[in-house]
Design an enzyme around this catalytic site. Sequence first.
Site, short mmCIF file in Angstrom:
data_model
loop_
_atom_site.label_atom_id
_atom_site.label_comp_id
_atom_site.label_asym_id
_atom_site.label_seq_id
_atom_site.Cartn_x
_atom_site.Cartn_y
_atom_site.Cartn_z
N ASP A 74 32.69 31.35 36.03
CA ASP A 74 32.89 31.17 34.59
C ASP A 74 31.91 31.98 33.77
O ASP A 74 32.25 32.48 32.69
CB ASP A 74 32.75 29.68 34.23
CG ASP A 74 33.99 28.88 34.64
OD1 ASP A 74 34.92 29.48 35.22
OD2 ASP A 74 34.02 27.67 34.37
N ARG A 79 30.87 36.73 29.96
CA ARG A 79 30.41 38.11 29.72
C ARG A 79 31.59 39.04 29.50
O ARG A 79 31.52 39.97 28.69
CB ARG A 79 29.54 38.58 30.88
CG ARG A 79 28.15 37.92 30.89
CD ARG A 79 27.25 38.54 31.94
NE ARG A 79 27.58 38.12 33.28
CZ ARG A 79 27.14 36.99 33.85
NH1 ARG A 79 26.35 36.18 33.17
NH2 ARG A 79 27.48 36.68 35.08
N ASN A 148 31.77 29.30 24.85
CA ASN A 148 31.47 27.96 25.34
C ASN A 148 30.73 27.12 24.30
O ASN A 148 31.22 26.08 23.88
CB ASN A 148 30.62 28.02 26.61
CG ASN A 148 31.45 27.87 27.86
OD1 ASN A 148 32.67 27.84 27.81
ND2 ASN A 148 30.78 27.77 29.00
N THR A 189 33.58 21.47 29.08
CA THR A 189 33.42 21.21 30.51
C THR A 189 32.15 21.87 31.07
O THR A 189 31.98 21.93 32.29
CB THR A 189 34.64 21.72 31.29
OG1 THR A 189 34.86 23.11 30.97
CG2 THR A 189 35.88 20.91 30.96
N TYR A 191 27.91 22.91 29.55
CA TYR A 191 26.61 22.33 29.21
C TYR A 191 26.78 20.97 28.52
O TYR A 191 26.07 20.00 28.81
CB TYR A 191 25.87 23.32 28.31
CG TYR A 191 24.40 23.05 28.08
CD1 TYR A 191 23.69 22.11 28.82
CD2 TYR A 191 23.72 23.78 27.11
CE1 TYR A 191 22.34 21.89 28.59
CE2 TYR A 191 22.37 23.57 26.87
CZ TYR A 191 21.68 22.62 27.61
OH TYR A 191 20.35 22.40 27.37
N SER A 192 27.73 20.89 27.60
CA SER A 192 27.96 19.64 26.87
C SER A 192 28.32 18.51 27.82
O SER A 192 27.82 17.38 27.69
CB SER A 192 29.07 19.84 25.84
OG SER A 192 29.38 18.64 25.18
#
Length: 293
Positions: A74, A79, A148, A189, A191-192
Amino acid sequence: MKVAIFGQYYQNDTRPIIKDIFVFFNRNNVELVIEEKFLKILYEEKIVEKQYNTFASHTDLDKSIDILISIGGDGTILRAATFVGDSGIPILGVNAGRLGFLAKVQKENIALFLQIVLEKKYTISKRTLLTIDCYPKGADIGINFAMNEISVSRKDTTSMITIETYLNDEYLNSYWADGLIISTPTGSTGYSLSCGGPILTPEVKGLVITPIAPHNLNARPLVIPDDLEIKLKISGREEQYLVSLDSRITSVNNNSELKIKKTSFQIHMVEIPDETFLKTLRNKLLWGEDKRN
């Protein structure tokens, strides 16, 4: 057909995948354009020998490109999105990583899925992006969009920071925490989620505000409409704090004001038949592995 390729090289994992992709496209006379740093590695590792055209930034890719193939996880797709920008070129992720929600194509099924790409039997999932403005000016944001999340966090200290948060200039809360995450549905889905935030399906027109290790324990993640402007005022003991847009990080002076909002364009992700978001959730989060389910 014209295909751009960007990827990460991990010798034990990606060499067979990369070879299979190049063999398939060359056999089907597909024109390939390769990201120059990635191609240099492929030449050094003797994975490819043929000469290819290259690209180095988003300005090198135009609408003659039918699709961009991202080889990795991911993070590689995030990137790859910086190369695509607002061009509308769709991205297909080939998963050579581990817990991937964006990279849909698994290495076991590459030939099958690439044939679907060749025949253009896929659909497009449009993904919301976030952008940020800093006042006063001075922070080097670089590529100013995140697929993200945008997050703020403490720097050079173990002390928490205070994050005054406003929605369309209406005061929401002051978070006393290690930081704060503003997540898109795509990033819900990531860091959060690891900080206790909810999962949003990609088509939801919302954002998630998730505190990172808040001291005030009643500060819970909050889902808001994606057409609101979020204003943050951060203060703390140190002179600077960190702002990250996906994996890109910069330092911002204490007491600066940040304004975060949805961008005017979206990233187009390729959706393969039978590889739905809900199927990915079940597989990645092991839903149904408990016999009681």
